[in-house]
Structures are given as structure tokens and as C-alpha cells.
Scaffold this active site. Structure first.
Site, PDB file in Angstrom:
ATOM      1  N   ASP A   1      -8.989  -1.049  -2.055  1.00 20.45           N
ATOM      2  CA  ASP A   1      -8.631  -1.271  -0.648  1.00 20.45           C
ATOM      3  C   ASP A   1      -9.863  -1.762   0.103  1.00 20.45           C
ATOM      4  O   ASP A   1     -10.983  -1.331  -0.190  1.00 20.45           O
ATOM      5  CB  ASP A   1      -8.139   0.034  -0.013  1.00 20.45           C
ATOM      6  CG  ASP A   1      -7.253  -0.182   1.216  1.00 20.45           C
ATOM      7  OD1 ASP A   1      -7.657  -0.961   2.108  1.00 20.45           O
ATOM      8  OD2 ASP A   1      -6.176   0.426   1.274  1.00 20.45           O
TER       9      ASP A   1
ATOM     10  N   HIS B   1       2.017  -6.247   2.971  1.00 19.20           N
ATOM     11  CA  HIS B   1       3.447  -6.497   2.860  1.00 19.20           C
ATOM     12  C   HIS B   1       3.853  -7.919   3.251  1.00 19.20           C
ATOM     13  O   HIS B   1       5.021  -8.169   3.542  1.00 19.20           O
ATOM     14  CB  HIS B   1       4.224  -5.475   3.703  1.00 19.20           C
ATOM     15  CG  HIS B   1       4.285  -4.116   3.072  1.00 19.20           C
ATOM     16  ND1 HIS B   1       3.219  -3.571   2.400  1.00 19.20           N
ATOM     17  CD2 HIS B   1       5.267  -3.190   3.011  1.00 19.20           C
ATOM     18  CE1 HIS B   1       3.549  -2.362   1.952  1.00 19.20           C
ATOM     19  NE2 HIS B   1       4.786  -2.112   2.308  1.00 19.20           N
TER      20      HIS B   1
ATOM     21  N   ASP C   1       0.856  -1.192  -3.725  1.00 19.80           N
ATOM     22  CA  ASP C   1       1.249  -0.645  -2.423  1.00 19.80           C
ATOM     23  C   ASP C   1       0.287  -1.171  -1.353  1.00 19.80           C
ATOM     24  O   ASP C   1      -0.210  -0.426  -0.519  1.00 19.80           O
ATOM     25  CB  ASP C   1       1.228   0.882  -2.463  1.00 19.80           C
ATOM     26  CG  ASP C   1       1.909   1.512  -1.259  1.00 19.80           C
ATOM     27  OD1 ASP C   1       2.738   0.829  -0.617  1.00 19.80           O
ATOM     28  OD2 ASP C   1       1.619   2.675  -0.960  1.00 19.80           O
TER      29      ASP C   1
ATOM     30  N   ASP D   1       7.777   0.347  -1.542  1.00 19.18           N
ATOM     31  CA  ASP D   1       8.367  -0.316  -0.368  1.00 19.18           C
ATOM     32  C   ASP D   1       9.201  -1.516  -0.769  1.00 19.18           C
ATOM     33  O   ASP D   1       9.105  -2.610  -0.185  1.00 19.18           O
ATOM     34  CB  ASP D   1       7.286  -0.720   0.642  1.00 19.18           C
ATOM     35  CG  ASP D   1       6.619   0.480   1.284  1.00 19.18           C
ATOM     36  OD1 ASP D   1       7.295   1.521   1.438  1.00 19.18           O
ATOM     37  OD2 ASP D   1       5.435   0.405   1.617  1.00 19.18           O
TER      38      ASP D   1
ATOM     39  N   SER E   1      -1.420   8.851  -1.775  1.00 19.31           N
ATOM     40  CA  SER E   1      -0.961   8.672  -3.152  1.00 19.31           C
ATOM     41  C   SER E   1      -2.095   8.822  -4.155  1.00 19.31           C
ATOM     42  O   SER E   1      -1.863   9.186  -5.316  1.00 19.31           O
ATOM     43  CB  SER E   1      -0.278   7.315  -3.320  1.00 19.31           C
ATOM     44  OG  SER E   1      -1.129   6.266  -2.899  1.00 19.31           O
TER      45      SER E   1
END
Length: 216
Positions: A71, A144, A141, A170, A52
């Protein structure tokens, strides 16, 4: 008509390691191009291997702004050994732990967009704790779990400028998707309930929200 990436950018996106399907990528790109019009940086949480990021970088280039990507590059929960989304090629052969940073850098280098991107290597809450500037777009993103998804929202959503966009990936309303998409879904509901964001578009699991109010 929504902005679309050039064929070579779309091809680079599709060639990169990652999980976002092309139609969601096109929706993200259109949102990033629009947000770039604010003249502010575009930020994503969850770089992985740069799939992305390619789209955000090209949108940033078009707008004359910078794309930021956050990240720790050790992989999220579902990407660890033994889990469904684990890729052995992302494991550091010397340390035996995941390291997606080299793959990300190769992905970005191939596109010729490196100069438009700043990679922030670290855990999202720690990076957010030292960030103090408005953003035109925040793309969530990352991890999760509820812990990680909420931390990403709490750390970065307050920095979305008025009229800027919060994009959440998501988002799966079905309880059967508890591990892969219920935490992002709950964050999406939280953003709407805050009164700070209004929904702009839905493209399968991608939600685009606009900052229209105060408070998070």
C-alpha cells in the site's frame, strides 16, 4: 471444517479500522490458512489500516510463512476528503494528506504479529514490477477504478503459484455499484475467462479462485 482465528485475533480484526465485515474476514482467513500449506508467502494489495492484515498475519504465523502487504498509505479514491469513506483521523496533521501507515503499525503491534509481516510501502504496480517469486495467495483489495484494479491483477496474479489462491474483494455484479465494486467484478470475470483460475467459493463480495492453469 474451515480454519477459524482465535477469539483474540478475531477481536483485533473487528477493532481495527476498515470495511471488511466479519463473515468475509472469516472466509479470507480460511483461504489464507489453506494457501499457507503451500509454504509460500501470502500477499495482499491494499493494507489501509491493517484490518485484513491481522488475519493474514495470523494465518502466516500458523503456516510458518510471511504475510506481505502492499500500500502507498495515501488512501484510495473513495477515502479522500469529501468522499463517503474518508476518515479524518487518518490525515497527517502536518502535511494535510492521508497517511494510514501509523495506524496500520499500531494495529499490527497490538496483535503481537509484527514479526510475521513485511509491509511494502509503495504503489502496487511499482512494487509488482520488482517482484519475482511465487506466492501462495494474492488478496486484491486495492483501488476500485478499472485502472488500479487491472494493474493489481496484472501485476500480482501471474505470481500465484499452481494450486495457490487469488482472492478478490468488493466484487459487486450490480451496475448500481459502479464506483465501489464494478472494477473488481470485471477483474474477477477476467480471471475466470483467462482459464488460469477456477472459482472455489463466494462469500458476499469476496471471491476465492484457485490457480489451475497457465496464462493470465
Amino acid at each position: 471444517m474451515s480454519a477459524a482465528p482465535a477469539p483474540d485475533i478475531l477481536a483485533a480484526f473487528e477493532a481495527a479500522k476498515g470495511f471488511m465485515p466479519a463473515h468475509e474476514g472469516l472466509a479470507l482467513y480460511a483461504a489464507a490458512v489453506e494457501a499457507g500449506g503451500l509454504g509460500l508467502p501470502l500477499l495482499e494489495v491494499g493494507t489501509y489500516c491493517g484490518r485484513s492484515t491481522v488475519l493474514l498475519a495470523d494465518a502466516a504465523r500458523r503456516a510458518g510463512v510471511t504475510a506481505l502487504t502492499v500500500d502507498h498509505h495515501r488512501g484510495s479514491e473513495e477515502q479522500q476528503p469529501g468522499w463517503e469513506y474518508h476518515d479524518p483521523e487518518t490525515v497527517d496533521p502536518e502535511l494535510g494528506v492521508m497517511d494510514t501507515l501509523p495506524t496500520f503499525r499500531r494495529t499490527l503491534h497490538r496483535t503481537g504479529l509484527e514479526e510475521h509481516v513485511v509491509a511494502l510501502v509503495g504503489r502496487s504496480p511499482r512494487v509488482a514490477s520488482v517482484w519475482n517469486a511465487p506466492l501462495g495467495l494474492v488478496f486484491v483489495d486495492g483501488g476500485h477504478t478499472d485502472e488500479h484494479a487491472n494493474a493489481d491483477y496484472e501485476g500480482w496474479a501471474p505470481h500465484v503459484a499452481d494450486g495457490g489462491l487469488l482472492v478478490i474483494h468488493d466484487v459487486f455484479p450490480d451496475p448500481a455499484d459502479e464506483f465501489t465494486g464494478q472494477a473488481p467484478y470485471r477483474v474477477y470475470l477476467r480471471a475466470l475467462a483467462s482459464g488460469a483460475f477456477t472459482e472455489v467459493s463466494v462469500t458476499d463480495s469476496l471471491r476465492v479462485l484457485r490457480r489451475t492453469g497457465a496464462g493470465i
